[in-house]
Design an enzyme around this catalytic site. Structure first.
Site, PDB file in Angstrom:
ATOM      1  N   TYR A  65      -0.199  -3.201  -3.684  1.00  0.00           N
ATOM      2  CA  TYR A  65      -1.034  -2.299  -2.887  1.00  0.00           C
ATOM      3  C   TYR A  65      -2.493  -2.607  -3.202  1.00  0.00           C
ATOM      4  O   TYR A  65      -2.984  -2.272  -4.265  1.00  0.00           O
ATOM      5  CB  TYR A  65      -0.750  -0.840  -3.225  1.00  0.00           C
ATOM      6  CG  TYR A  65       0.566  -0.288  -2.742  1.00  0.00           C
ATOM      7  CD1 TYR A  65       1.432  -1.047  -1.948  1.00  0.00           C
ATOM      8  CD2 TYR A  65       0.965   0.996  -3.076  1.00  0.00           C
ATOM      9  CE1 TYR A  65       2.631  -0.535  -1.508  1.00  0.00           C
ATOM     10  CE2 TYR A  65       2.168   1.521  -2.636  1.00  0.00           C
ATOM     11  CZ  TYR A  65       2.999   0.752  -1.864  1.00  0.00           C
ATOM     12  OH  TYR A  65       4.196   1.264  -1.433  1.00  0.00           O
ATOM     13  N   LEU A 223       5.737  10.777   7.402  1.00  0.00           N
ATOM     14  CA  LEU A 223       4.800  11.385   8.355  1.00  0.00           C
ATOM     15  C   LEU A 223       4.340  10.382   9.406  1.00  0.00           C
ATOM     16  O   LEU A 223       4.167  10.730  10.567  1.00  0.00           O
ATOM     17  CB  LEU A 223       3.589  11.971   7.621  1.00  0.00           C
ATOM     18  CG  LEU A 223       3.872  13.117   6.650  1.00  0.00           C
ATOM     19  CD1 LEU A 223       2.571  13.663   6.067  1.00  0.00           C
ATOM     20  CD2 LEU A 223       4.655  14.238   7.316  1.00  0.00           C
TER      21      LEU A 223
END
Length: 292
Positions: A65, A223
């Site tokens: 990341y 989400l």
């Protein structure tokens, strides 16, 4: 009905981990395309510290990341770590110089990733590592999982899990050793949990296997895959209950299974507070039936 907001990871081990639900996914703290430093580094650090204040003790990260960005943010924000803190990382991928996502699952590569995470996070043992492969990877899954089990035996990893795992990979891993948790895509709008299956409302196959064995299931992109599309029933019920659609999505996840550990990510402190407060939203059997 109100849900239990703790979950045990590694129930078959001598040192299980107790995580608060929901946790927090750090991926969005990076720059554009999940690459480079955040636009507001101090804001990202403040957000991580706020998560701790709100009771979050489970943080999901990876050395790819950024790459390397979220691990270093966690250190700057939270080190030295409290004993109850759980940092879950993952291996099996890397970022190319062109920002591409590339497989990194050969034994030597997995060992390099584990060492990278140990060094970046400033720990002698990783609490939880999820091993995964890209669907089109030519790397051998069983060989990779055997490498992870060896690293665990060497004391570099406390608990081992899977990510982006197919049903076949789950069953293969279980036959070789303990699986502490599984991190796969799942959401209100996308309920197929085997990444080789077509999207659709066919039920969570890997999730079902986890429930049968009481293994925590960690849904990612919960989400992102629900909120961009119009969800009329979710919108209607959110308005009726006076909560946001994001909060209702998280509450719905928590009500799906006591083994569900959502990790919604955000760069907004306001949304972080709302996400954590979603754990206190109670949904009746009638409301769950309405949502479908």
């Amino acid at each position: 009905m109100r849900q239990e907001n703790t979950i045990t990871i590694g129930t078959n081990s001598a040192n299980p981990l107790l995580a608060q639900r929901p946790g927090y996914g750090t991926m969005r703290l990076t720059g554009d395309d999940f690459w480079g430093e955040p636009r507001d580094r101090q804001g990202a650090i403040a957000l991580l510290r706020k998560a701790i204040e709100l009771g979050v003790n489970f943080f999901d990260t990876a050395d790819f990341y950024g790459p390397g960005v979220t691990n270093k943010l966690l250190v700057e924000a939270l080190y030295p770590y409290t004993p109850d803190l759980i940092i879950a990382t993952k291996v099996g991928a890397r970022r190319g110089d062109d920002k591409s996502w590339l497989p990194f699952g050969k034994p030597a590569e997995l060992r390099a990733s584990v060492e990278n995470n140990l060094n970046q996070l400033k720990v002698e043992q990783l609490s939880l590592v999820h091993f995964g492969q890209a669907i089109n990877s030519s790397d051998n899954f069983e060989e990779g999982w055997a490498t992870m089990l060896a690293l665990q035996e060497e004391g570099k990893i406390q608990h081992l899990g899977l990510t982006n795992a197919t049903i076949d990979q789950f069953n293969s891993a279980i036959s070789m050793g303990n699986v502490a948790s599984v991190e796969n895509m799942y959401s209100y709008a996308q309920r197929v949990t085997d990444p080789t299956s077509a999207y659709g409302f066919q039920g969570g196959e890997v999730l079902s296997l986890c429930e049968q064995r009481q293994i925590p299931f960690i849904p990612f992109f919960s989400l992102q895959t629900s909120l961009p599309a119009e969800q009329p029933k979710m919108k209607e019920l959110a308005l009726a209950k006076g909560v946001s659609e994001a909060q209702l999505n998280i509450a719905w996840l928590l009500h799906q299974s006591p083994f569900m550990l959502p990790i919604p990510g955000t760069t907004s402190v306001q949304h972080l507070v709302e996400n954590i407060n979603a754990a206190h939203i109670s949904l009746s059997a009638e409301e769950l039936a309405f949502l479908g």
